[in-house]
Design a protein around this motif. Structure first.
Motif, PDB file in Angstrom:
ATOM      1  N   MET A   9      62.290  88.418  -4.062  1.00 47.41           N
ATOM      2  CA  MET A   9      63.181  89.022  -5.057  1.00 47.41           C
ATOM      3  C   MET A   9      62.810  88.517  -6.447  1.00 47.41           C
ATOM      4  O   MET A   9      62.226  87.441  -6.607  1.00 47.41           O
ATOM      5  CB  MET A   9      64.639  88.660  -4.762  1.00 47.41           C
ATOM      6  CG  MET A   9      64.972  87.194  -5.009  1.00 47.41           C
ATOM      7  SD  MET A   9      66.748  86.843  -4.906  1.00 47.41           S
ATOM      8  CE  MET A   9      66.777  85.109  -5.391  1.00 47.41           C
ATOM      9  N   ARG A  10      63.167  89.316  -7.463  1.00 51.00           N
ATOM     10  CA  ARG A  10      62.994  88.871  -8.845  1.00 51.00           C
ATOM     11  C   ARG A  10      64.226  88.069  -9.263  1.00 51.00           C
ATOM     12  O   ARG A  10      65.357  88.414  -8.924  1.00 51.00           O
ATOM     13  CB  ARG A  10      62.850  90.069  -9.780  1.00 51.00           C
ATOM     14  CG  ARG A  10      61.606  90.916  -9.554  1.00 51.00           C
ATOM     15  CD  ARG A  10      61.497  91.987 -10.637  1.00 51.00           C
ATOM     16  NE  ARG A  10      62.763  92.679 -10.803  1.00 51.00           N
ATOM     17  CZ  ARG A  10      63.253  93.114 -11.969  1.00 51.00           C
ATOM     18  NH1 ARG A  10      62.569  92.910 -13.087  1.00 51.00           N
ATOM     19  NH2 ARG A  10      64.412  93.735 -12.034  1.00 51.00           N
ATOM     20  N   ALA A  11      63.975  87.017  -9.998  1.00 50.18           N
ATOM     21  CA  ALA A  11      65.076  86.178 -10.486  1.00 50.18           C
ATOM     22  C   ALA A  11      64.626  85.447 -11.736  1.00 50.18           C
ATOM     23  O   ALA A  11      63.435  85.150 -11.919  1.00 50.18           O
ATOM     24  CB  ALA A  11      65.511  85.176  -9.419  1.00 50.18           C
ATOM     25  N   ILE A  12      65.585  85.159 -12.609  1.00 53.97           N
ATOM     26  CA  ILE A  12      65.342  84.309 -13.763  1.00 53.97           C
ATOM     27  C   ILE A  12      65.560  82.864 -13.317  1.00 53.97           C
ATOM     28  O   ILE A  12      66.595  82.543 -12.728  1.00 53.97           O
ATOM     29  CB  ILE A  12      66.290  84.648 -14.929  1.00 53.97           C
ATOM     30  CG1 ILE A  12      66.094  86.102 -15.369  1.00 53.97           C
ATOM     31  CG2 ILE A  12      66.078  83.681 -16.085  1.00 53.97           C
ATOM     32  CD1 ILE A  12      64.736  86.407 -15.967  1.00 53.97           C
ATOM     33  N   GLN A  13      64.589  82.003 -13.580  1.00 52.58           N
ATOM     34  CA  GLN A  13      64.694  80.615 -13.135  1.00 52.58           C
ATOM     35  C   GLN A  13      64.512  79.659 -14.316  1.00 52.58           C
ATOM     36  O   GLN A  13      63.749  79.941 -15.245  1.00 52.58           O
ATOM     37  CB  GLN A  13      63.642  80.325 -12.069  1.00 52.58           C
ATOM     38  CG  GLN A  13      63.867  79.014 -11.338  1.00 52.58           C
ATOM     39  CD  GLN A  13      62.893  78.836 -10.178  1.00 52.58           C
ATOM     40  OE1 GLN A  13      61.682  78.878 -10.363  1.00 52.58           O
ATOM     41  NE2 GLN A  13      63.421  78.626  -8.986  1.00 52.58           N
ATOM     42  N   VAL A  14      65.238  78.545 -14.252  1.00 54.46           N
ATOM     43  CA  VAL A  14      65.118  77.472 -15.240  1.00 54.46           C
ATOM     44  C   VAL A  14      64.511  76.257 -14.530  1.00 54.46           C
ATOM     45  O   VAL A  14      65.098  75.760 -13.561  1.00 54.46           O
ATOM     46  CB  VAL A  14      66.488  77.111 -15.841  1.00 54.46           C
ATOM     47  CG1 VAL A  14      66.381  75.886 -16.755  1.00 54.46           C
ATOM     48  CG2 VAL A  14      67.068  78.291 -16.604  1.00 54.46           C
ATOM     49  N   LYS A  15      63.359  75.799 -15.021  1.00 52.24           N
ATOM     50  CA  LYS A  15      62.692  74.649 -14.406  1.00 52.24           C
ATOM     51  C   LYS A  15      62.827  73.385 -15.247  1.00 52.24           C
ATOM     52  O   LYS A  15      62.541  72.291 -14.768  1.00 52.24           O
ATOM     53  CB  LYS A  15      61.217  74.967 -14.169  1.00 52.24           C
ATOM     54  CG  LYS A  15      60.988  76.095 -13.171  1.00 52.24           C
ATOM     55  CD  LYS A  15      59.512  76.381 -12.967  1.00 52.24           C
ATOM     56  CE  LYS A  15      59.313  77.511 -11.964  1.00 52.24           C
ATOM     57  NZ  LYS A  15      57.874  77.832 -11.775  1.00 52.24           N
ATOM     58  N   GLN A  16      63.226  73.554 -16.517  1.00 54.39           N
ATOM     59  CA  GLN A  16      63.511  72.408 -17.385  1.00 54.39           C
ATOM     60  C   GLN A  16      64.568  72.847 -18.389  1.00 54.39           C
ATOM     61  O   GLN A  16      64.687  74.021 -18.710  1.00 54.39           O
ATOM     62  CB  GLN A  16      62.251  71.938 -18.111  1.00 54.39           C
ATOM     63  CG  GLN A  16      61.672  72.961 -19.088  1.00 54.39           C
ATOM     64  CD  GLN A  16      60.377  72.483 -19.708  1.00 54.39           C
ATOM     65  OE1 GLN A  16      59.371  72.320 -19.019  1.00 54.39           O
ATOM     66  NE2 GLN A  16      60.405  72.242 -21.004  1.00 54.39           N
ATOM     67  N   PHE A  17      65.369  71.886 -18.840  1.00 46.01           N
ATOM     68  CA  PHE A  17      66.435  72.207 -19.778  1.00 46.01           C
ATOM     69  C   PHE A  17      65.857  72.457 -21.168  1.00 46.01           C
ATOM     70  O   PHE A  17      64.851  71.856 -21.559  1.00 46.01           O
ATOM     71  CB  PHE A  17      67.457  71.063 -19.833  1.00 46.01           C
ATOM     72  CG  PHE A  17      68.118  70.789 -18.513  1.00 46.01           C
ATOM     73  CD1 PHE A  17      68.842  71.778 -17.872  1.00 46.01           C
ATOM     74  CD2 PHE A  17      68.019  69.537 -17.911  1.00 46.01           C
ATOM     75  CE1 PHE A  17      69.454  71.533 -16.648  1.00 46.01           C
ATOM     76  CE2 PHE A  17      68.631  69.276 -16.692  1.00 46.01           C
ATOM     77  CZ  PHE A  17      69.346  70.283 -16.054  1.00 46.01           C
ATOM     78  N   GLY A  18      66.513  73.358 -21.920  1.00 43.88           N
ATOM     79  CA  GLY A  18      66.027  73.629 -23.262  1.00 43.88           C
ATOM     80  C   GLY A  18      66.603  74.906 -23.835  1.00 43.88           C
ATOM     81  O   GLY A  18      67.676  75.366 -23.422  1.00 43.88           O
ATOM     82  N   ASP A  19      65.853  75.488 -24.797  1.00 43.53           N
ATOM     83  CA  ASP A  19      66.322  76.714 -25.445  1.00 43.53           C
ATOM     84  C   ASP A  19      66.018  77.922 -24.570  1.00 43.53           C
ATOM     85  O   ASP A  19      65.627  77.779 -23.404  1.00 43.53           O
ATOM     86  CB  ASP A  19      65.698  76.844 -26.846  1.00 43.53           C
ATOM     87  CG  ASP A  19      64.180  76.954 -26.816  1.00 43.53           C
ATOM     88  OD1 ASP A  19      63.593  77.290 -25.755  1.00 43.53           O
ATOM     89  OD2 ASP A  19      63.563  76.702 -27.868  1.00 43.53           O
ATOM     90  N   VAL A  20      66.183  79.122 -25.116  1.00 42.39           N
ATOM     91  CA  VAL A  20      66.026  80.328 -24.289  1.00 42.39           C
ATOM     92  C   VAL A  20      64.625  80.480 -23.709  1.00 42.39           C
ATOM     93  O   VAL A  20      64.439  81.211 -22.729  1.00 42.39           O
ATOM     94  CB  VAL A  20      66.395  81.602 -25.087  1.00 42.39           C
ATOM     95  CG1 VAL A  20      67.874  81.627 -25.404  1.00 42.39           C
ATOM     96  CG2 VAL A  20      65.554  81.724 -26.352  1.00 42.39           C
ATOM     97  N   ASN A  21      63.657  79.776 -24.278  1.00 37.46           N
ATOM     98  CA  ASN A  21      62.281  79.908 -23.794  1.00 37.46           C
ATOM     99  C   ASN A  21      62.062  79.260 -22.427  1.00 37.46           C
ATOM    100  O   ASN A  21      60.977  79.410 -21.850  1.00 37.46           O
ATOM    101  CB  ASN A  21      61.302  79.337 -24.821  1.00 37.46           C
ATOM    102  CG  ASN A  21      61.266  80.175 -26.086  1.00 37.46           C
ATOM    103  OD1 ASN A  21      61.093  81.394 -26.021  1.00 37.46           O
ATOM    104  ND2 ASN A  21      61.457  79.549 -27.238  1.00 37.46           N
ATOM    105  N   VAL A  22      63.056  78.544 -21.911  1.00 38.48           N
ATOM    106  CA  VAL A  22      62.922  77.981 -20.559  1.00 38.48           C
ATOM    107  C   VAL A  22      63.346  78.993 -19.487  1.00 38.48           C
ATOM    108  O   VAL A  22      63.252  78.709 -18.287  1.00 38.48           O
ATOM    109  CB  VAL A  22      63.718  76.666 -20.397  1.00 38.48           C
ATOM    110  CG1 VAL A  22      63.275  75.645 -21.417  1.00 38.48           C
ATOM    111  CG2 VAL A  22      65.227  76.905 -20.472  1.00 38.48           C
ATOM    112  N   LEU A  23      63.800  80.177 -19.902  1.00 34.15           N
ATOM    113  CA  LEU A  23      64.175  81.236 -18.961  1.00 34.15           C
ATOM    114  C   LEU A  23      62.924  82.029 -18.586  1.00 34.15           C
ATOM    115  O   LEU A  23      62.299  82.653 -19.443  1.00 34.15           O
ATOM    116  CB  LEU A  23      65.219  82.168 -19.590  1.00 34.15           C
ATOM    117  CG  LEU A  23      66.553  81.547 -19.994  1.00 34.15           C
ATOM    118  CD1 LEU A  23      67.364  82.543 -20.815  1.00 34.15           C
ATOM    119  CD2 LEU A  23      67.349  81.113 -18.760  1.00 34.15           C
ATOM    120  N   HIS A  24      62.564  82.007 -17.318  1.00 35.35           N
ATOM    121  CA  HIS A  24      61.343  82.691 -16.869  1.00 35.35           C
ATOM    122  C   HIS A  24      61.633  83.566 -15.653  1.00 35.35           C
ATOM    123  O   HIS A  24      62.359  83.165 -14.745  1.00 35.35           O
ATOM    124  CB  HIS A  24      60.256  81.680 -16.504  1.00 35.35           C
ATOM    125  CG  HIS A  24      59.764  80.876 -17.664  1.00 35.35           C
ATOM    126  ND1 HIS A  24      58.969  81.398 -18.663  1.00 35.35           N
ATOM    127  CD2 HIS A  24      59.979  79.576 -18.004  1.00 35.35           C
ATOM    128  CE1 HIS A  24      58.698  80.458 -19.545  1.00 35.35           C
ATOM    129  NE2 HIS A  24      59.306  79.349 -19.181  1.00 35.35           N
TER     130      HIS A  24
END
Length: 325
Positions: free
Chosen positions: A1-16
């Motif tokens: 499935m497609r999902a938005i994942q956060v692997k490190q804390f930070g600004d919006v650029n950590v959304l992948h």
């Protein structure tokens, strides 16, 4: 499935965007095929790693959504595959699928869209408890609502108007002032240009307001203590500008102020409470007097843009991620 994942804390650029395994429901859970997800400030706090809201990495953001049940785990009897449902409180809604505890799912009637299904659970039920569970509002009461043109604020304003209260709202711009007035605010204060505490005292002939509903926190709370009347009530339920500064309990004595903290989880911690509150909100929508303003709808792969818009306080209603067409 497609999902938005956060692997490190930070600004919006950590959304992948990632390709992840589709989850399987455990006992007591339902697998929901998500059509929409709702955005809330708590998503931003989690992404940034704010201590009160910190979750283990990596994680999928989002705590609100709507869709159709695809499968259920052992022991589930409240819902079944094919049911339209909504939910709040379960982390992981920026995705095509999520497993949710069956007891926290809200049946979504056919005449309520998936967009509304992702818009009403958290904000609608938050507004509901704020006007029903603390200060007992009577017709003619003066109630101050901070961020009156925001997602929760607009709903609180409409509910208070229905209850006969005089609503005083704070907003940051003239455009937001017009939106708050259209929702039912009797008076609107531009906190960027005016001292809201002084204005509240003027509007109430020096008495102060009966009840303050504050989801902003740091930039508003100290002035709340000036704006509220003797024996008045303040409920702080959020911290959009950061946590409020500490207050000495004894400082509340002089005016006999009642101060409460609000958290939705406490007010939906049984299935009976959840369904009663959710159904009250759904009924109000069906009756036509409670309107949800969906400000922007973004596709899932534009989660960065969606969170940036919310975080920069450019919204006047709900921001939604559309996952399925």
């Amino acid at each position: 499935m497609r999902a938005i994942q956060v692997k490190q804390f930070g600004d919006v650029n950590v959304l992948h965007m990632e390709e992840l395994n589709k989850p399987e429901p455990k006992a007591g859970e339902a697998l929901v095929s998500l059509h929409t997800a709702g955005l809330n400030f708590i998503d931003i706090y989690m992404r940034m790693g704010v201590s009160r809201f910190e979750v283990a990495l990596p994680f999928i953001p989002g705590r609100e959504g709507a869709g159709i049940i695809e499968a259920v785990g052992a022991g589930v009897t409240d819902v079944k595959p094919g049911d339209r449902v909504a939910f709040q409180g379960q982390v992981g809604s920026y995705a095509e699928y999520i497993c949710v505890k069956a007891g926290s799912l809200i049946p979504l009637p056919d005449d309520i869209s998936f967009e509304l299904g992702a818009a009403f659970p958290l904000q609608g039920m938050t507004a509901h408890y704020l006007v029903h569970e603390y200060y007992r509002i009577q017709p003619g009461d003066n109630v101050l609502v901070h961020a009156a043109a925001g997602g929760v604020g607009l709903l609180v304003v409409q509910m208070l108007k229905k209850m006969g209260a005089r609503v005083i709202g704070t907003v940051s711009t003239e455009e937001k002032a017009r939106i708050a007035q259209a929702a039912g605010a009797h008076d609107v204060i531009l906190y960027t240009q005016q001292d809201f505490a002084a204005e509240c005292l003027k509007l109430t002939n020096g008495k102060g307001v009966d009840y303050i509903i504050d989801g902003v926190g740091k930039t508003t709370f100290n002035k709340d203590l000036e704006a509220v009347r003797t024996a008045g009530w303040i409920c702080i339920f959020g911290s959009a500008s950061g946590p409020a500064d500490p207050v000495l309990p004894n400082s509340l004595q002089a005016k006999s102020i009642t101060l409460s903290g609000g958290a939705l989880a406490v007010h939906v911690n049984t299935r009976e409470k959840l369904l009663r509150r959710a159904n009250d909100v759904i009924r109000a929508m069906r009756e036509g007097w409670l309107e949800f303003k969906i400000d922007h709808v973004f596709p899932l792969d534009q989660a960065k843009e969606a969170q940036h818009l919310l975080e920069s306080r450019q919204t006047t209603g709900k921001v939604i991620l559309k996952i399925k067409a």
